[in-house]
Design a protein around this motif. Sequence first.
Motif, short mmCIF file in Angstrom:
data_model
loop_
_atom_site.label_atom_id
_atom_site.label_comp_id
_atom_site.label_asym_id
_atom_site.label_seq_id
_atom_site.Cartn_x
_atom_site.Cartn_y
_atom_site.Cartn_z
N GLU A 39 19.28 8.21 14.93
CA GLU A 39 18.86 9.16 15.39
C GLU A 39 17.98 9.31 16.58
O GLU A 39 17.88 10.51 17.07
N GLY A 40 16.54 8.91 16.40
CA GLY A 40 16.08 8.97 17.47
C GLY A 40 14.76 9.42 17.22
O GLY A 40 14.01 10.38 18.11
N THR A 41 14.64 10.49 16.19
CA THR A 41 13.57 11.48 15.67
C THR A 41 14.17 11.85 14.35
O THR A 41 14.43 12.20 13.93
N ARG A 42 12.89 12.44 13.94
CA ARG A 42 12.79 13.62 12.61
C ARG A 42 14.03 14.30 12.20
O ARG A 42 14.06 14.89 13.27
N ASN A 43 15.00 14.53 11.42
CA ASN A 43 16.07 15.48 11.30
C ASN A 43 15.83 16.13 10.11
O ASN A 43 16.69 15.17 9.25
N ALA A 84 0.30 -0.84 -0.31
CA ALA A 84 -0.42 0.14 -0.05
C ALA A 84 1.04 1.08 0.11
O ALA A 84 0.70 2.42 -0.79
N VAL A 85 1.51 1.48 0.98
CA VAL A 85 2.55 2.43 1.18
C VAL A 85 3.51 3.21 -0.45
O VAL A 85 3.74 4.27 -0.26
N LYS A 86 4.05 1.72 -0.97
CA LYS A 86 4.72 2.01 -2.07
C LYS A 86 4.07 2.59 -3.62
O LYS A 86 4.91 3.55 -3.94
N THR A 87 2.30 2.86 -3.06
CA THR A 87 2.13 3.07 -4.34
C THR A 87 2.10 4.35 -3.95
O THR A 87 2.07 5.85 -4.82
N PHE A 88 2.11 5.32 -2.53
CA PHE A 88 2.21 6.18 -2.28
C PHE A 88 3.19 7.53 -3.03
O PHE A 88 2.85 8.48 -3.63
N LYS A 89 4.41 6.42 -3.67
CA LYS A 89 5.12 7.40 -4.30
C LYS A 89 5.05 8.10 -5.96
O LYS A 89 5.20 9.95 -5.89
N LYS A 149 7.05 24.80 5.21
CA LYS A 149 5.34 24.60 4.86
C LYS A 149 5.18 23.14 4.57
O LYS A 149 3.52 22.93 4.48
N ASN A 150 5.47 21.88 5.40
CA ASN A 150 5.33 21.26 4.77
C ASN A 150 4.76 20.56 3.23
O ASN A 150 3.74 20.32 3.00
N LEU A 151 5.01 21.32 2.38
CA LEU A 151 5.17 21.37 0.85
C LEU A 151 6.74 20.76 0.47
O LEU A 151 8.09 20.76 0.91
N GLN A 182 14.79 11.39 8.24
CA GLN A 182 14.02 13.32 7.90
C GLN A 182 13.21 13.25 8.07
O GLN A 182 12.72 15.08 8.95
N SER A 183 11.86 12.49 7.67
CA SER A 183 10.58 12.98 7.96
C SER A 183 9.84 12.23 7.55
O SER A 183 9.56 10.52 7.84
N ILE A 184 8.68 12.16 7.83
CA ILE A 184 7.59 10.95 8.10
C ILE A 184 7.41 11.08 6.34
O ILE A 184 7.06 9.14 6.18
N MET A 223 8.72 6.95 5.43
CA MET A 223 7.75 5.59 5.21
C MET A 223 7.43 4.91 3.96
O MET A 223 7.88 4.05 3.79
N MET A 224 7.51 6.00 3.07
CA MET A 224 7.71 5.19 1.72
C MET A 224 9.41 4.73 1.65
O MET A 224 9.34 3.84 1.21
N GLY A 225 10.15 5.86 1.80
CA GLY A 225 11.45 5.46 1.02
C GLY A 225 11.94 3.54 1.79
O GLY A 225 12.28 3.21 1.98
N VAL A 246 -2.74 -0.04 12.93
CA VAL A 246 -2.32 -1.01 11.66
C VAL A 246 -0.51 -1.37 12.02
O VAL A 246 0.42 -2.35 12.27
N MET A 247 0.45 -0.13 12.85
CA MET A 247 1.59 -0.49 13.06
C MET A 247 1.70 -1.50 13.76
O MET A 247 2.71 -2.34 13.57
N TYR A 248 0.74 -1.71 15.65
CA TYR A 248 1.40 -2.71 16.31
C TYR A 248 0.75 -3.66 15.40
O TYR A 248 1.79 -5.32 15.32
N ASN A 274 9.81 3.19 25.00
CA ASN A 274 9.32 4.59 25.47
C ASN A 274 11.24 5.53 25.19
O ASN A 274 11.67 5.26 26.11
N ARG A 275 11.39 6.50 24.61
CA ARG A 275 12.83 6.87 24.55
C ARG A 275 12.79 7.23 26.02
O ARG A 275 14.25 7.96 26.04
N LYS A 276 11.49 7.66 26.35
CA LYS A 276 11.54 9.12 27.78
C LYS A 276 12.18 7.97 29.05
O LYS A 276 13.03 8.70 29.73
#
Length: 216
Positions: A113-117, A7-12, A156-158, A40-42, A45-47, A73-75, A83-85
């Motif tokens: 890296e533990g977080t998006r960057n 499913a996610v592979k079609t998003f590209k 701008k999330n664009l 780097q970002s959400i 998930m495609m990558g 779905v992830m579960y 728990n990163r904290k």
Amino acid sequence: MRIIKTAVKTFKYLYGLRFEVKGLENFKVGSPCVIVSNHQSILDMMGLMEILPDGCVQIAKKELLYTGSVGLVMYLGGVIFINRKSTSNAKMVMADVAKTMLSENVMVWIYPEGTRNGNGDLLPFKKGAFHLAIQAQVPVVPVVYSSFSSFYDRKKNLFTSGKIRVEVLEPIETKGLTPEDVTELTNRCYSTMRETFFRLSGLVNEPNGSARTHLQ
Ligand SMILES: CCCCCCCCCCCCCCC(=O)SCCNC(=O)CCNC(=O)[C@H](O)C(C)(C)COP(=O)(O)OP(=O)(O)OC[C@H]1O[C@@H](n2cnc3c(N)ncnc32)[C@H](O)[C@@H]1OP(=O)(O)O
Ligand SMILES: CCCCCCCC/C=C\CCCCCCCC(=O)OC[C@@H](O)COP(=O)(O)O
């Protein structure tokens, strides 16, 4: 996870993104392994789904479990939540993962890296992925995605359409390594991945350690 992947592979196509992949043969280590990649970002998930090998689970922050249907779905997809904290809690989960990897012959994908960057560089790596690899005595397989900055504006999330270069690097053996070797293993992986990130992204690694595009 195979269903999610399809499913996610079609998003590209929807986002006009293309992936140029090299080194997939490096996943064939013939045993479980710990895969580490930059984050780097959400869009990652495609990558992720573009090259995700069969029998590979991901480590995610536990907050994602509570994101409604996506969390479910992830579960169901077998994602392991930490728990990163709470380092002690995360250590316990990861110690279990080391055992399960071997008993069930599964690979584990972690974002050290533990977080998006999206700052056009790599954040310092957390050590959990490397402790896990040494505990299980399995190879670390680094994966690097080129910078999204050429087509994705985080503020701008664009994003416009673009090409993402992906390279699966040579596996790094951990047989015979002990927890005392974690820092060296982490640093070695970090520098190899950072060098690859600059190369794939057309960035120059300035002597002072900062990065700039060679076009400037
Ligand atoms: C339509 C729906 C479609 C759904 C499609 C989606 C499907 C796929 C989903 C994929 C989701 C991906 C989501 C990704 C994320 O959520 S990224 C964020 C979560 N991941 C991480 O944080 C991983 C990286 N973090 C680590 O590995 C950390 O090390 C952690 C284990 C969390 C511990 O955190 P922290 O304390 O901040 O880390 P340090 O590395 O600094 O460690 C501190 C000291 O503890 C020692 N340590 C660390 N881990 C271990 C260990 N396992 N065993 C023993 N010791 C450990 C470490 O050495 C440090 O001590 P010293 O400084 O060395 O003395
Ligand atoms: C708006 C753009 C949308 C693009 C969609 C691309 C395809 C997305 C595919 C499936 C969507 C659901 C994915 C849910 C998993 C989200 C993974 C993620 O990126 O979580 C953030 C986490 O790692 C780190 O969190 P922080 O950076 O510390 O906070």
